[in-house]
Design an enzyme around this catalytic site. Structure first.
Site, short mmCIF file in Angstrom:
data_model
loop_
_atom_site.label_atom_id
_atom_site.label_comp_id
_atom_site.label_asym_id
_atom_site.label_seq_id
_atom_site.Cartn_x
_atom_site.Cartn_y
_atom_site.Cartn_z
CB THR A 17 -100.64 61.87 52.83
OG1 THR A 17 -100.31 60.49 52.76
CG2 THR A 17 -101.54 62.10 54.03
CE LYS A 20 -100.23 57.62 59.48
NZ LYS A 20 -99.32 58.70 59.24
CB THR A 50 -93.63 60.49 44.18
OG1 THR A 50 -93.79 61.77 43.54
CG2 THR A 50 -92.43 60.50 45.07
CB THR A 137 -89.26 63.17 62.98
OG1 THR A 137 -88.63 62.10 62.27
CG2 THR A 137 -90.65 63.39 62.44
#
Length: 181
Positions: A17, A20, A50, A137
């Site tokens: 990712t 963050k 994406t 989750t």
């Protein structure tokens, strides 16, 4: 983590990712050309919905350059140290954390109502925001608060969080039995 543990030779796809830690959004995969072709062929909706914009890609590249620099290495080491300190302090209180060796510090609450309530109480009473992580989750019974200390959190902020959790854990009469990783 795979590199740290000497397991890179066993990894087929690295999925990452850019949020963050890198301060942008989106993600990536790193793998063989054949695997990339297979993903493009069988998951085109994922790949093409994406795609990163040029500005996001440039921001991500700048973040990677910074984190690879000497200053970035200091930040990365401080980041890991902050997570280590928080885990140690929470374990010292007997709070049920899971330590998988990453910077993420999950504190198991085990009930969705209590998890949401603790998240709300931390924000309302202490000015600390933490995301409650509930089913689907995570499996039912493993609901948690997921902390991600950063390299810029100081001892005062860690103290405030630890004291707030200690107070709220007692106030809510929650279990202090430690979970094993």
């Amino acid at each position: 983590m795979a590199e740290r543990d000497g397991l890179m030779g066993r990894i087929d796809i690295i999925n990452g990712t850019l949020a963050k830690a890198y301060g942008v959004m989106g993600g990536y995969i790193a793998t063989t050309a054949k695997m990339v072709d297979a993903i493009r062929s069988y998951a085109p909706g994922f790949i093409f919905t994406t795609s990163l914009s040029p500005t996001i890609a440039a921001g991500a590249a700048a973040s990677v350059r910074h984190l690879k620099s000497e200053d970035g290495q200091v930040l990365r080491e401080r980041h890991q140290e902050q997570a280590k300190v928080l885990k140690m302090r929470l374990k010292g209180l007997g709070l049920p954390i899971i330590d998988h060796g990453s910077h993420i510090v999950p504190v198991i609450v085990g009930d969705p109502v209590h998890t949401k309530a603790l998240s709300d109480m931390l924000l309302d009473g202490f000015g600390i925001y933490v995301q409650p992580i509930n089913f689907p989750t995570v499996p039912r019974g493993t609901e948690r608060l997921r902390f991600t200390p950063s390299p810029v959190h100081g001892p005062g902020e860690v103290d405030a969080l630890v004291h707030a959790l200690d107070d709220l854990w007692s106030q809510c009469a929650l279990n202090r039995a430690e979970l094993s990783a």
